[in-house]
Design an enzyme around this catalytic site. Structure first.
Site, mmCIF file in Angstrom:
data_model
loop_
_atom_site.group_PDB
_atom_site.id
_atom_site.type_symbol
_atom_site.label_atom_id
_atom_site.label_comp_id
_atom_site.label_asym_id
_atom_site.label_seq_id
_atom_site.Cartn_x
_atom_site.Cartn_y
_atom_site.Cartn_z
ATOM 1 N N ARG A 23 -3.106 -16.937 -1.039
ATOM 2 C CA ARG A 23 -4.513 -16.399 -0.804
ATOM 3 C C ARG A 23 -5.157 -17.229 0.256
ATOM 4 N NH1 ARG A 23 -7.820 -15.767 -6.224
ATOM 5 N NH2 ARG A 23 -5.819 -15.075 -7.051
ATOM 6 N N ARG A 80 -14.805 -9.437 6.615
ATOM 7 C CA ARG A 80 -14.659 -8.463 5.360
ATOM 8 C C ARG A 80 -15.968 -7.499 5.270
ATOM 9 N NH1 ARG A 80 -15.654 -5.347 2.426
ATOM 10 N NH2 ARG A 80 -15.367 -5.148 0.296
ATOM 11 N N ASP A 119 -2.726 -5.898 -0.862
ATOM 12 C CA ASP A 119 -2.950 -6.245 -2.226
ATOM 13 C C ASP A 119 -1.874 -5.473 -3.022
ATOM 14 O OD1 ASP A 119 -5.467 -6.470 -4.229
ATOM 15 O OD2 ASP A 119 -4.275 -5.096 -5.021
ATOM 16 N N TYR A 161 -1.571 -2.980 -14.522
ATOM 17 C CA TYR A 161 -2.397 -2.514 -13.807
ATOM 18 C C TYR A 161 -2.530 -0.704 -13.945
ATOM 19 C CZ TYR A 161 -3.987 -7.188 -12.215
ATOM 20 O OH TYR A 161 -4.131 -8.265 -12.060
#
Lengths: 345, 345
Positions: B24, B37, B74, B151
């Protein structure tokens, strides 16, 4: 010698059928537990009312005939007895006043002052021991210092116990002093449980897996070793069960150094690995996935039999790898017991 | 032979100073990341806009001179490309449509149809590779099938991945079919990343630790083995890094059977154990506690040097044991780099 199956397994005997109990066996999956819970105003009241706490401790023994009972209490009673404000918020978990500075620490009660608050727990132990069939031993327990500290430092449960790890890095003196206080209070608490009638003690280190590798020995193994040593010095016949949940390969170093008589294995532990690495040294306890008691069916039968078979070559206490969940079906507990007791006899 | 330090370590060479990057490393702890972002409407837009995703991938290389870059993307882009609705809710995490029945599964796209959605990711890889200094290799990545499935089944992150475990028990056919679909899509995704310029691939199994012992081999080791084998068959020079986070003693069986060239170690792994059990077989990567980059100070220096020293006897890539947190101080990253690079040369 005490020849009850649970005591024999904990002494290191290999039995044809393992004794069995379940973590959180007194719990919300049982309608009779929910009925008693409804009679207490709060969860803490339930823990501190001996008649009610004794009743819920006994319920799963009556219903299922488990080979051990475990005192109904909570690992946060020790911080509460040390002076932390503590409430259990329905659906959210515990909230307690935090300890993160030397001043916070100075406001805590001394370790030997916890017994006034904890006296009702000792009374619960006495009542349970008096009511329990002689062939069923009673397990006392406490939270391990690291796990208890994570709640005291954060003031609540946290997903990765970051506040406690940060305090250990930023202010190791305060952190170590807190751990010492918990070690002392926990030792006194467990000795008093044994004096009141507990015949086995278990130390729950639920967040041991959040300890970074370099801190595991210092904050998981060493506190367990000191507490186990104190219990065994006073009561050489009382076995101590360690549960460094999530310790992974650290289970092996814990087994070698903590001086406990049994190790509770979490769900993730590979049974073949544990049978090879741990069972030659001590009794292992575990480790069926508690979700199988929700799922039921042939998957439950297969996994139960596989767990029994994997540990059949050494001392084993059958248990879950984590507490039974509120969604579990009591009929599946019966099914699990049939698979265990039918599996080898 | 490719003589960049990262490639040498992944090939099994012991280097005097380990190459270093951070999980990260393109993230919110960097003000320049937060600025980029803010230019994207959503987190998904950031992932799918090659100019922006390439820019945040490059930022930590410019600032810190890391030995490897890792694609900004991601792990949930694969389910998205398979047809799941996906949104990232600010402060809460991902929400996606669930897959729990054969009908849900039938509505997913075939594995080879993912590339239309994922094309911008491949374009990001091309742009990063073109802009990156030649001496810095680029890591592509994907989520491992079990973690991605947790998920897809729950529709969100869950504390203990219970919905996925329950589906595996209750409807193994549907569960296995979902795992197969993810294996196929992930393999195609990683091959396309390599074709676009990725020189290393990493498979993130963030929830491997939630797999019960009896399911670990089937759902963590086997999918990784098949994906690694497919990548290596097409690109024998591309190393594969596995990351079965929380696998504990399972790291050893993963190392023996998954056919990966390196293993990323989570924070809980004891370095001495890993040096003894894993490093003789493959390169290890890790495993400083990311909270030390929040705490800083002498604790950071000591732990960094201890990590370097513990792995100095074999192939090692220095990294964190988990992703760097938004609260980390970039000055502490500099401090860590000085401790690594000053520690042995």
């Amino acid at each position: 010698m005490d020849d009850r199956p649970m005591m024999r397994a904990l002494r290191g005997e290999t039995l044809p059928v393992p004794p069995v109990w379940m973590m959180r066996q007194a719990g919300r999956y049982l309608p009779e537990y929910r009925a008693v819970r409804a009679r207490a105003r709060t969860f803490l009241d339930l823990c501190y009312t001996p008649e009610l706490a004794a009743e819920v401790t006994l319920q799963p023994i009556r219903r299922f005939g488990f080979d051990a009972a475990i005192l109904f209490a909570d690992i946060l009673l020790v911080p509460h007895a040390l002076g932390a404000n503590l409430v259990f918020v329905e659906g959210e978990g515990p909230r307690l006043s935090t300890v993160t500075t030397p001043d916070d620490l100075a406001r805590l009660a001394p370790a030997d002052a916890v017994h006034a608050t904890l006296a009702p727990v000792y009374e619960t132990v006495r009542q349970v021991r008096a009511a329990l069939p002689a062939e069923v031993p009673l397990i006392g327990f406490a939270g391990a210092p690291w796990t208890v500290a994570t709640y005291m430092i954060a003031g609540r449960g946290t997903p990765d116990q970051a506040p406690a790890r940060l305090l250990a890095y930023r202010d190791p003196e305060t952190f170590d002093a807190l751990i010492e206080r918990i070690i002392a209070a926990t030792t006194g608490y467990l000795l008093a449980q044994v004096a009141a009638g507990a015949e086995i003690v278990k130390l729950f280190d639920s967040w041991a897996g959040a300890l970074p590798g370099p801190l595991f020995h210092r904050y998981a193994v060493e506190p367990a070793r000191r507490i186990a040593q104190a219990v065994r010095a006073a009561y050489p016949e009382v076995p101590v069960i360690g549960f460094p949940r999530g310790a992974g390969a650290g289970y092996a170093s814990f087994a070698a150094a903590a001086g406990v008589q049994a190790l509770a294995l979490d769900t993730s532990v590979d049974a073949a690995w544990a049978a090879h690495e741990l069972q030659p040294r001590l009794c292992v306890q575990g480790n069926l996935d508690p979700l199988l008691l929700v799922a039921g069916g042939p998957a439950l039968d297969r996994a139960t039999r596989a767990t029994v078979a994997a540990f059949a070559g050494g001392p084993h206490v059958f248990n879950l790898g984590h507490g039974i969940t509120p969604e579990a079906d009591p009929a599946n507990v019966e099914r699990m017991l049939r698979a265990i007791r039918g599996a080898q006899g």
